[in-house]
Design a protein around this motif. Structure first.
Motif, PDB file in Angstrom:
ATOM      1  N   CYS A  46       0.964  -1.230   0.041  1.00 32.44           N
ATOM      2  CA  CYS A  46       0.139   0.033  -0.144  1.00 32.44           C
ATOM      3  C   CYS A  46       0.780   1.016  -0.008  1.00 32.44           C
ATOM      4  CB  CYS A  46      -0.905  -0.218   1.348  1.00 32.44           C
ATOM      5  SG  CYS A  46      -1.959   1.197   1.501  1.00 32.44           S
ATOM      6  N   ALA A  47       0.777   2.063  -0.923  1.00 30.99           N
ATOM      7  CA  ALA A  47       1.742   3.328  -1.325  1.00 30.99           C
ATOM      8  C   ALA A  47       0.737   4.455  -0.949  1.00 30.99           C
ATOM      9  CB  ALA A  47       2.156   3.169  -2.720  1.00 30.99           C
ATOM     10  N   ALA A  48       1.523   5.381  -0.349  1.00 30.56           N
ATOM     11  CA  ALA A  48       0.563   6.681   0.421  1.00 30.56           C
ATOM     12  C   ALA A  48       1.290   7.853  -0.236  1.00 30.56           C
ATOM     13  CB  ALA A  48       0.409   6.612   2.109  1.00 30.56           C
ATOM     14  N   SER A  49       0.455   8.578  -0.615  1.00 32.21           N
ATOM     15  CA  SER A  49       0.988   9.978  -0.973  1.00 32.21           C
ATOM     16  C   SER A  49      -0.058  11.039  -0.052  1.00 32.21           C
ATOM     17  CB  SER A  49       1.062  10.241  -2.279  1.00 32.21           C
ATOM     18  OG  SER A  49      -0.248  10.034  -2.921  1.00 32.21           O
ATOM     19  N   GLY A  50       0.401  11.912   0.136  1.00 30.57           N
ATOM     20  CA  GLY A  50      -0.503  13.276   0.625  1.00 30.57           C
ATOM     21  C   GLY A  50       0.216  13.818   1.816  1.00 30.57           C
ATOM     22  N   ARG A  51      -0.690  13.764   2.742  1.00 32.00           N
ATOM     23  CA  ARG A  51      -0.202  13.987   4.125  1.00 32.00           C
ATOM     24  C   ARG A  51       0.935  13.270   4.934  1.00 32.00           C
ATOM     25  NH1 ARG A  51      -5.136  16.904   7.749  1.00 32.00           N
ATOM     26  NH2 ARG A  51      -5.436  18.542   6.361  1.00 32.00           N
ATOM     27  N   PRO A  52       1.509  13.827   5.843  1.00 26.63           N
ATOM     28  CA  PRO A  52       2.622  12.477   6.452  1.00 26.63           C
ATOM     29  C   PRO A  52       1.953  11.376   6.903  1.00 26.63           C
ATOM     30  CG  PRO A  52       2.829  14.981   7.281  1.00 26.63           C
ATOM     31  CD  PRO A  52       1.684  15.044   6.382  1.00 26.63           C
ATOM     32  N   PHE A  53       2.394  10.351   6.158  1.00 29.14           N
ATOM     33  CA  PHE A  53       1.983   9.009   6.564  1.00 29.14           C
ATOM     34  C   PHE A  53       2.119   8.518   7.800  1.00 29.14           C
ATOM     35  CE2 PHE A  53      -0.053   5.297   5.165  1.00 29.14           C
ATOM     36  CZ  PHE A  53       0.733   4.437   4.979  1.00 29.14           C
ATOM     37  N   SER A  64       3.607  -4.774   8.244  1.00 28.58           N
ATOM     38  CA  SER A  64       4.792  -4.032   8.486  1.00 28.58           C
ATOM     39  C   SER A  64       4.492  -2.688   7.706  1.00 28.58           C
ATOM     40  CB  SER A  64       5.796  -4.648   7.951  1.00 28.58           C
ATOM     41  OG  SER A  64       6.087  -5.062   6.608  1.00 28.58           O
ATOM     42  N   ARG A  65       5.437  -1.692   8.143  1.00 26.56           N
ATOM     43  CA  ARG A  65       5.197  -0.508   7.468  1.00 26.56           C
ATOM     44  C   ARG A  65       6.505   0.161   7.338  1.00 26.56           C
ATOM     45  NH1 ARG A  65       1.092   3.313  10.198  1.00 26.56           N
ATOM     46  NH2 ARG A  65       1.794   4.774   8.476  1.00 26.56           N
ATOM     47  N   ASP A  66       6.872   1.084   6.323  1.00 22.91           N
ATOM     48  CA  ASP A  66       8.156   1.996   6.274  1.00 22.91           C
ATOM     49  C   ASP A  66       7.924   3.376   6.093  1.00 22.91           C
ATOM     50  OD1 ASP A  66      11.100   1.520   4.171  1.00 22.91           O
ATOM     51  OD2 ASP A  66      10.526   3.126   5.572  1.00 22.91           O
ATOM     52  N   ASN A  67       7.702   4.141   7.137  1.00 22.03           N
ATOM     53  CA  ASN A  67       7.191   5.416   6.974  1.00 22.03           C
ATOM     54  C   ASN A  67       8.270   6.359   6.365  1.00 22.03           C
ATOM     55  OD1 ASN A  67       5.011   5.022   8.459  1.00 22.03           O
ATOM     56  ND2 ASN A  67       5.753   5.540  10.538  1.00 22.03           N
ATOM     57  N   THR A  68       9.421   5.928   6.145  1.00 26.03           N
ATOM     58  CA  THR A  68      10.450   6.820   5.217  1.00 26.03           C
ATOM     59  C   THR A  68      10.084   6.652   3.899  1.00 26.03           C
ATOM     60  OG1 THR A  68      12.044   5.116   5.103  1.00 26.03           O
ATOM     61  CG2 THR A  68      12.141   6.560   6.872  1.00 26.03           C
ATOM     62  N   ASP A  69       9.356   5.405   3.757  1.00 23.20           N
ATOM     63  CA  ASP A  69       9.066   5.265   2.218  1.00 23.20           C
ATOM     64  C   ASP A  69       7.388   5.332   1.706  1.00 23.20           C
ATOM     65  OD1 ASP A  69       9.365   2.310  -0.307  1.00 23.20           O
ATOM     66  OD2 ASP A  69       9.939   4.466  -0.503  1.00 23.20           O
ATOM     67  N   ASN A  70       6.707   5.653   2.797  1.00 20.74           N
ATOM     68  CA  ASN A  70       5.403   5.825   2.778  1.00 20.74           C
ATOM     69  C   ASN A  70       4.770   4.499   2.121  1.00 20.74           C
ATOM     70  OD1 ASN A  70       5.438   8.315   3.891  1.00 20.74           O
ATOM     71  ND2 ASN A  70       5.233   9.269   1.904  1.00 20.74           N
ATOM     72  N   THR A  71       5.058   3.223   2.909  1.00 16.72           N
ATOM     73  CA  THR A  71       4.487   1.876   2.471  1.00 16.72           C
ATOM     74  C   THR A  71       4.021   1.252   3.368  1.00 16.72           C
ATOM     75  OG1 THR A  71       6.576   0.984   2.059  1.00 16.72           O
ATOM     76  CG2 THR A  71       5.770   2.092   0.329  1.00 16.72           C
ATOM     77  N   VAL A  72       2.922   0.595   3.322  1.00 19.88           N
ATOM     78  CA  VAL A  72       2.648  -0.666   4.428  1.00 19.88           C
ATOM     79  C   VAL A  72       2.506  -2.082   3.558  1.00 19.88           C
ATOM     80  CG1 VAL A  72       0.798  -1.607   5.899  1.00 19.88           C
ATOM     81  CG2 VAL A  72       1.537   0.862   5.974  1.00 19.88           C
ATOM     82  N   SER A  73       2.996  -2.926   3.964  1.00 21.85           N
ATOM     83  CA  SER A  73       3.180  -4.088   3.346  1.00 21.85           C
ATOM     84  C   SER A  73       2.338  -5.122   4.033  1.00 21.85           C
ATOM     85  CB  SER A  73       4.629  -4.773   3.184  1.00 21.85           C
ATOM     86  OG  SER A  73       5.265  -3.811   2.282  1.00 21.85           O
ATOM     87  N   LEU A  74       1.693  -6.148   3.452  1.00 22.86           N
ATOM     88  CA  LEU A  74       1.006  -7.585   4.105  1.00 22.86           C
ATOM     89  C   LEU A  74       1.474  -8.623   3.427  1.00 22.86           C
ATOM     90  CD1 LEU A  74      -1.166  -8.250   6.166  1.00 22.86           C
ATOM     91  CD2 LEU A  74      -2.852  -8.348   4.132  1.00 22.86           C
ATOM     92  N   GLN A  75       2.542  -9.372   4.228  1.00 21.72           N
ATOM     93  CA  GLN A  75       3.054 -10.528   3.655  1.00 21.72           C
ATOM     94  C   GLN A  75       1.884 -11.742   4.026  1.00 21.72           C
ATOM     95  OE1 GLN A  75       5.854 -11.486   1.935  1.00 21.72           O
ATOM     96  NE2 GLN A  75       5.162 -13.572   2.064  1.00 21.72           N
ATOM     97  N   MET A  76       1.633 -12.227   3.178  1.00 24.44           N
ATOM     98  CA  MET A  76       0.355 -13.328   3.197  1.00 24.44           C
ATOM     99  C   MET A  76       0.948 -14.774   2.883  1.00 24.44           C
ATOM    100  SD  MET A  76      -2.889 -11.572   1.628  1.00 24.44           S
ATOM    101  CE  MET A  76      -2.307 -11.467  -0.017  1.00 24.44           C
ATOM    102  N   ASP A  77       1.107 -15.511   3.968  1.00 19.25           N
ATOM    103  CA  ASP A  77       1.789 -17.016   3.511  1.00 19.25           C
ATOM    104  C   ASP A  77       0.760 -18.033   3.774  1.00 19.25           C
ATOM    105  OD1 ASP A  77       4.730 -16.019   5.402  1.00 19.25           O
ATOM    106  OD2 ASP A  77       4.252 -15.810   3.212  1.00 19.25           O
TER     107      ASP A  77
END
Length: 124
Positions: free
Chosen positions: A22-29, A71-84
């Motif tokens: 999930c990639a975010a843009s706009g206000r500080p994520f 998980s998320r990376d606020n420097t990259d503005n992304t949230v990931s969902l690893q589905m196993d």
């Protein structure tokens, strides 16, 4: 305003894995908690996983506990969902959503911003 875009969905055989982003843009994520929801045909949108705005306090639906990891990376503005270990019942459209609070919640009505969704189909 926050704009969310999901990616990573697809068609997979049961037992395999997918990683949604999930990639975010706009206000500080980093000021938003994020949740993942899914909607199967004919069913209501259901909570899958959530993460706090700082990246801690992950929460999971019972049905995915131990198989999915958020998980998320606020420097990259992304949230990931690893589905196993995917199962046919994991099939649905997966949405990420954001709300301007510290912690994620499990109710869809409590989220303000939503992505367009990405389809996940698991066949046996």
């Amino acid at each position: 305003q926050v704009h969310l875009v999901e990616s990573g969905g697809g068609l997979v055989q049961a037992g395999n894995s997918l990683r949604l982003s999930c990639a975010a843009s706009g206000r500080p994520f980093s000021t938003y908690a994020v949740g993942w929801f899914r909607q199967a045909p004919g069913k209501e949108r259901a909570f899958v996983a959530g993460i706090s705005r700082g990246g801690g306090a992950p929460v999971y639906a019972d049905s995915v506990e131990g198989r999915f990891f958020i998980s998320r990376d606020n420097t990259d503005n992304t949230v990931s969902l690893q589905m196993d270990d995917l199962r046919p019942e994991d099939t649905g459209v997966y949405y990420c959503a954001a709300r301007p609070l510290i912690l994620a919640g499990v109710e869809a009505k409590d989220y303000i911003y939503w992505g367009q969704g990405t389809q996940v189909t698991v066949f046996s």
